[in-house]
Design an enzyme around this catalytic site. Structure first.
Site, mmCIF file in Angstrom:
data_model
loop_
_atom_site.group_PDB
_atom_site.id
_atom_site.type_symbol
_atom_site.label_atom_id
_atom_site.label_comp_id
_atom_site.label_asym_id
_atom_site.label_seq_id
_atom_site.Cartn_x
_atom_site.Cartn_y
_atom_site.Cartn_z
ATOM 1 N N GLU A 40 -9.595 1.074 -3.517
ATOM 2 C CA GLU A 40 -9.303 1.103 -4.969
ATOM 3 C C GLU A 40 -10.456 0.534 -5.785
ATOM 4 O OE1 GLU A 40 -6.842 2.418 -6.464
ATOM 5 O OE2 GLU A 40 -5.173 2.544 -5.060
ATOM 6 N N LEU A 90 -5.061 -24.075 9.792
ATOM 7 C CA LEU A 90 -4.088 -23.980 10.890
ATOM 8 C C LEU A 90 -4.750 -24.238 12.251
ATOM 9 C CD1 LEU A 90 -2.175 -20.799 9.672
ATOM 10 C CD2 LEU A 90 -1.213 -23.099 9.829
ATOM 11 N N SER A 109 0.839 -1.207 0.000
ATOM 12 C CA SER A 109 0.000 0.000 0.000
ATOM 13 C C SER A 109 0.868 1.248 0.000
ATOM 14 C CB SER A 109 -0.825 0.045 1.283
ATOM 15 O OG SER A 109 -2.155 -0.246 1.057
HETATM 16 P P1 TGC Z 1 -17.706 8.238 -15.613
HETATM 17 O O1 TGC Z 1 -18.378 9.417 -15.009
HETATM 18 O O2 TGC Z 1 -18.334 7.439 -16.686
HETATM 19 O O3 TGC Z 1 -16.248 8.618 -16.190
HETATM 20 C C1 TGC Z 1 -15.616 9.789 -15.836
HETATM 21 C C2 TGC Z 1 -14.398 9.937 -16.741
HETATM 22 O O4 TGC Z 1 -13.353 9.068 -16.258
HETATM 23 C C3 TGC Z 1 -12.970 8.160 -17.286
HETATM 24 N N1 TGC Z 1 -12.695 6.873 -16.623
HETATM 25 C C4 TGC Z 1 -11.460 6.384 -16.468
HETATM 26 N N2 TGC Z 1 -10.269 6.834 -16.840
HETATM 27 C C5 TGC Z 1 -9.191 6.083 -16.523
HETATM 28 N N3 TGC Z 1 -9.272 4.953 -15.830
HETATM 29 C C6 TGC Z 1 -10.462 4.459 -15.422
HETATM 30 N N4 TGC Z 1 -10.519 3.330 -14.722
HETATM 31 C C7 TGC Z 1 -11.624 5.188 -15.733
HETATM 32 N N5 TGC Z 1 -12.942 5.007 -15.491
HETATM 33 C C8 TGC Z 1 -13.573 6.050 -16.046
HETATM 34 C C9 TGC Z 1 -14.145 8.091 -18.226
HETATM 35 O O5 TGC Z 1 -13.736 7.713 -19.510
HETATM 36 C C10 TGC Z 1 -14.637 9.518 -18.191
HETATM 37 O O6 TGC Z 1 -13.779 10.309 -18.992
HETATM 38 P P2 TGC Z 1 -14.372 11.574 -19.824
HETATM 39 O O7 TGC Z 1 -13.234 12.045 -20.669
HETATM 40 O O8 TGC Z 1 -15.516 11.033 -20.611
HETATM 41 O O9 TGC Z 1 -14.798 12.564 -18.788
HETATM 42 O O10 TGC Z 1 -17.316 7.350 -14.430
HETATM 43 P P3 TGC Z 1 -17.600 5.848 -14.349
HETATM 44 O O11 TGC Z 1 -19.070 5.614 -14.486
HETATM 45 O O12 TGC Z 1 -16.683 5.074 -15.242
HETATM 46 O O13 TGC Z 1 -17.164 5.597 -12.852
HETATM 47 C C11 TGC Z 1 -18.017 4.988 -11.969
HETATM 48 C C12 TGC Z 1 -17.163 4.185 -11.007
HETATM 49 C C13 TGC Z 1 -18.080 3.667 -9.930
HETATM 50 C C14 TGC Z 1 -16.518 3.013 -11.757
HETATM 51 C C15 TGC Z 1 -16.063 5.095 -10.431
HETATM 52 O O14 TGC Z 1 -16.634 6.196 -9.829
HETATM 53 C C16 TGC Z 1 -15.183 4.342 -9.475
HETATM 54 O O15 TGC Z 1 -14.215 3.710 -9.871
HETATM 55 N N6 TGC Z 1 -15.507 4.377 -8.136
HETATM 56 C C17 TGC Z 1 -14.660 3.789 -7.122
HETATM 57 C C18 TGC Z 1 -13.808 4.852 -6.526
HETATM 58 C C19 TGC Z 1 -12.501 4.296 -6.023
HETATM 59 O O16 TGC Z 1 -11.989 3.313 -6.488
HETATM 60 N N7 TGC Z 1 -11.885 5.002 -5.089
HETATM 61 C C20 TGC Z 1 -10.594 4.652 -4.646
HETATM 62 C C21 TGC Z 1 -9.981 5.769 -3.831
HETATM 63 S S1 TGC Z 1 -8.239 5.683 -3.672
HETATM 64 C C22 TGC Z 1 -7.949 4.340 -2.728
HETATM 65 O O17 TGC Z 1 -8.773 3.577 -2.393
HETATM 66 C C23 TGC Z 1 -6.548 4.147 -2.350
HETATM 67 S S2 TGC Z 1 -6.200 2.754 -1.433
HETATM 68 C C24 TGC Z 1 -4.567 2.981 -1.397
HETATM 69 C C25 TGC Z 1 -3.743 1.882 -0.924
HETATM 70 O O18 TGC Z 1 -3.300 1.059 -1.741
HETATM 71 O O19 TGC Z 1 -3.463 1.882 0.298
HETATM 72 P P1 FAD Z 2 -19.221 2.809 0.125
HETATM 73 O O1 FAD Z 2 -18.939 3.446 -1.181
HETATM 74 O O2 FAD Z 2 -20.192 3.481 1.042
HETATM 75 O O3 FAD Z 2 -19.739 1.321 -0.171
HETATM 76 C C1 FAD Z 2 -20.386 0.532 0.833
HETATM 77 C C2 FAD Z 2 -20.853 -0.776 0.215
HETATM 78 O O4 FAD Z 2 -21.816 -0.513 -0.812
HETATM 79 C C3 FAD Z 2 -19.735 -1.585 -0.464
HETATM 80 O O5 FAD Z 2 -19.932 -2.947 -0.230
HETATM 81 C C4 FAD Z 2 -19.947 -1.277 -1.943
HETATM 82 O O6 FAD Z 2 -19.454 -2.289 -2.795
HETATM 83 C C5 FAD Z 2 -21.471 -1.217 -1.996
HETATM 84 N N1 FAD Z 2 -21.964 -0.473 -3.159
HETATM 85 C C6 FAD Z 2 -21.636 0.769 -3.530
HETATM 86 N N2 FAD Z 2 -22.280 1.117 -4.649
HETATM 87 C C7 FAD Z 2 -23.036 0.064 -5.014
HETATM 88 C C8 FAD Z 2 -23.951 -0.215 -6.096
HETATM 89 N N3 FAD Z 2 -24.190 0.685 -7.042
HETATM 90 N N4 FAD Z 2 -24.544 -1.408 -6.130
HETATM 91 C C9 FAD Z 2 -24.317 -2.348 -5.173
HETATM 92 N N5 FAD Z 2 -23.471 -2.153 -4.121
HETATM 93 C C10 FAD Z 2 -22.853 -0.971 -4.060
HETATM 94 N N6 FAD Z 2 -9.290 6.480 -0.392
HETATM 95 C C11 FAD Z 2 -8.503 7.460 -0.899
HETATM 96 O O7 FAD Z 2 -8.982 8.366 -1.569
HETATM 97 N N7 FAD Z 2 -7.154 7.451 -0.655
HETATM 98 C C12 FAD Z 2 -6.556 6.497 0.073
HETATM 99 O O8 FAD Z 2 -5.331 6.528 0.256
HETATM 100 C C13 FAD Z 2 -7.364 5.465 0.632
HETATM 101 N N8 FAD Z 2 -6.800 4.502 1.416
HETATM 102 C C14 FAD Z 2 -7.613 3.600 2.049
HETATM 103 C C15 FAD Z 2 -7.069 2.730 2.992
HETATM 104 C C16 FAD Z 2 -7.897 1.845 3.693
HETATM 105 C C17 FAD Z 2 -7.307 0.947 4.724
HETATM 106 C C18 FAD Z 2 -9.278 1.789 3.403
HETATM 107 C C19 FAD Z 2 -10.187 0.831 4.116
HETATM 108 C C20 FAD Z 2 -9.829 2.650 2.475
HETATM 109 C C21 FAD Z 2 -9.007 3.567 1.794
HETATM 110 N N9 FAD Z 2 -9.541 4.510 0.902
HETATM 111 C C22 FAD Z 2 -8.763 5.494 0.364
HETATM 112 C C23 FAD Z 2 -10.985 4.570 0.717
HETATM 113 C C24 FAD Z 2 -11.545 3.506 -0.213
HETATM 114 O O9 FAD Z 2 -11.254 3.785 -1.538
HETATM 115 C C25 FAD Z 2 -13.056 3.437 0.034
HETATM 116 O O10 FAD Z 2 -13.242 2.837 1.307
HETATM 117 C C26 FAD Z 2 -13.781 2.656 -1.038
HETATM 118 O O11 FAD Z 2 -13.734 3.341 -2.273
HETATM 119 C C27 FAD Z 2 -15.246 2.400 -0.671
HETATM 120 O O12 FAD Z 2 -15.871 3.562 -0.256
HETATM 121 P P2 FAD Z 2 -16.689 3.584 1.132
HETATM 122 O O13 FAD Z 2 -15.810 3.038 2.188
HETATM 123 O O14 FAD Z 2 -17.234 4.934 1.318
HETATM 124 O O15 FAD Z 2 -17.852 2.535 0.910
#
Ligand code: TGC
Ligand code: FAD
Length: 389
Positions: free
Chosen positions: A369, A344, A97
């Site tokens: 992610e 285990l 991470s």
């Molecule tokens: P949509 O509104 O349709 O698209 C917006 C624009 O983004 C482009 N796009 C992408 N580009 C690059 N890579 C991708 N994977 C992309 N997905 C979409 C898309 O082409 C569009 O571009 P434009 O030019 O048309 O404006 O958005 P969507 O419907 O695709 O997205 C919906 C959804 C649910 C998939 C998206 O919101 C999503 O991925 N939600 C999850 C958010 C998430 O993953 N958060 C993570 C936060 S960071 C984290 O967790 C760090 S953990 C760190 C560690 O390792 O410790």
């Molecule tokens: P929510 O979005 O509220 O989701 C709750 C539940 O609802 C999940 O089971 C989800 O799958 C489900 N759900 C959501 N939408 C739908 C749908 N349409 N249909 C059916 N089910 C659905 N974020 C950062 O920006 N930067 C970081 O560095 C980072 N580090 C992290 C480190 C840790 C240890 C953790 C736990 C999280 C971290 N995150 C970070 C945040 C992480 O990306 C979010 O926790 C994750 O994207 C989910 O968001 P949420 O926790 O608000 O859950």
């Protein structure tokens, strides 16, 4: 019969690596064996990130490994980055991470969307581990839907004024620079918010049962004034942060293979030595079925990751392929870690054995992610052509 196969690499994926990729894998594997494994159980137990390992990881070129040498980085390919993630996560998801966030969520946006001055200012010191970054996208009201972002940046002369909050941010309180995504009148934009800027505060999240050897924080912005020179000029809209996630999710498709291998190797050894009912535990058909299934799942994940890496190195990777691989490989590792913990018995409930630690960590990895559901829906959208979000 040919030679005996390696249980952790039944399809000899290692033979498909280049000499350089094998060298990278071997050196990170050595680092994990010698420097991580002896301490990581205690770090997890005490909920401490092993800070002392940062200079060593930097010295090995693991921070920003795939950026050019011109920015003080190692210029490795995507497969090597994947192998780094795999070997680090064989130690602990917290270390992978740390490297994922520094490399793919902080250095990548500066490299891809920043100007030359920003790249020269930040990338070399981030590669050396002197500057730690964090990535602020998720907000308290729901991480899966980042388009519903409340954090806002308002232009004021040559500055921007940021208000809002971010939640669950890896490395938040360690970071000297936070990549912060905020709504503006021109859509979502990225800002480099520096530690010490007035109105910017962090608070660590405690009592975690997962990723205990990793720092997770909240970020608060109260009228934080950021110069326009700290804005990432090269991108506007959600595609900015989603483009970074694509890079990090790619690494996460590899990392959990390491966690799964760690659990598998341990439980294989344990069940071959544990005597129950007058025979080795591994001599029971029911146990062998479970061990064979672990080997099958690891093998398919390895082949998936390698093909993903080859596509990335060829420049033809599609985000849906990353979603499918992240979903499959994290699920694979989580299932194996839980099953290994069960095999285990009572011995599996302490950190003396790694499966319970990996299983608890992987409960975060399957959530961050993009949750497993989010990635399933991305694949569902691809195959049906219908957007279910
Ligand atoms: P949509 O509104 O349709 O698209 C917006 C624009 O983004 C482009 N796009 C992408 N580009 C690059 N890579 C991708 N994977 C992309 N997905 C979409 C898309 O082409 C569009 O571009 P434009 O030019 O048309 O404006 O958005 P969507 O419907 O695709 O997205 C919906 C959804 C649910 C998939 C998206 O919101 C999503 O991925 N939600 C999850 C958010 C998430 O993953 N958060 C993570 C936060 S960071 C984290 O967790 C760090 S953990 C760190 C560690 O390792 O410790
Ligand atoms: P929510 O979005 O509220 O989701 C709750 C539940 O609802 C999940 O089971 C989800 O799958 C489900 N759900 C959501 N939408 C739908 C749908 N349409 N249909 C059916 N089910 C659905 N974020 C950062 O920006 N930067 C970081 O560095 C980072 N580090 C992290 C480190 C840790 C240890 C953790 C736990 C999280 C971290 N995150 C970070 C945040 C992480 O990306 C979010 O926790 C994750 O994207 C989910 O968001 P949420 O926790 O608000 O859950």
């Amino acid at each position: 019969m040919s030679e005996k196969l390696n249980p952790s690499d039944l399809f000899d994926v290692r033979a498909a690596l280049s000499d350089e990729e094998r060298m990278v894998q071997d050196s990170v594997a050595r680092f994990t064996d010698e420097r991580v494994l002896p301490i990581i159980g205690d770090c997890f137990d005490r909920a401490e990130f092993p800070f002392d390992l940062i200079p060593e990881m930097a010295g090995m070129g693991l921070l920003g490994s795939y950026f050019p040498e011109a920015y003080g980085c190692a210029g490795m390919n995507a497969v090597s980055y994947g192998l780094i993630c795999q070997e680090l996560e064989r130690g602990d998801s917290g270390l992978r991470s740390f490297v994922s966030v520094q490399t793919s969520l902080c250095m990548y946006p500066i490299f891809a969307y920043g100007n030359e001055e920003q790249k020269q200012r930040w990338l070399p010191s981030m590669a050396q581990g002197e500057t730690i970054g964090c990535f602020g996208l998720t907000e308290p009201q729901g991480g899966s839907d980042p388009a519903n972002m409340k954090t806002h940046a308002r232009r004021d002369g040559d500055d921007w004024v940021i208000n809002g909050a971010k939640m669950w941010i890896t490395n938040g309180s360690l970071a000297k620079v936070a990549i912060v995504w905020a709504q503006t009148d021109a859509g979502i934009q990225g800002f480099l918010v520096e530690r010490g800027m007035q109105g910017f505060k962090t608070r660590d999240i405690h009592r975690k049962m997962s990723l205990r050897a990793s720092v997770t924080s909240e970020l608060f912005f109260d009228d934080v004034r950021v110069p326009d020179a700290n804005r990432l000029h090269g991108v506007q809209g959600l595609k900015g942060p989603l483009g970074c996630l694509n890079q990090a999710r790619y690494g996460i498709a590899w990392g959990p293979i390491g966690a799964a291998i760690a659990c598998f190797v341990e439980v294989l050894d344990y069940t071959k030595n544990r005597q129950l009912f007058g025979r080795a535990l591994a001599a029971n058909q029911a146990v062998q079925l479970r061990l064979a299934d672990m080997a099958r799942r690891i093998t398919t994940a390895q082949l998936l990751a390698l093909q993903l890496g080859r596509l990335k190195d060829a420049g033809s990777l599609h985000p849906t392929q990353v979603s499918l691989a992240k979903w499959n490989n994290v699920r694979m590792a989580l299932d194996i870690a839980r099953d290994a913990r069960d095999l285990l018995g009572g011995a599996g409930i302490t950190v003396e054995y790694s499966p319970i630690r990996h299983a608890l960590n992987l409960d975060s990895v399957i959530t961050y992610e993009g949750t497993e559901t989010v990635h399933e829906l991305v694949v569902g959208r691809e195959v049906t052509g219908i957007n279910a979000f």
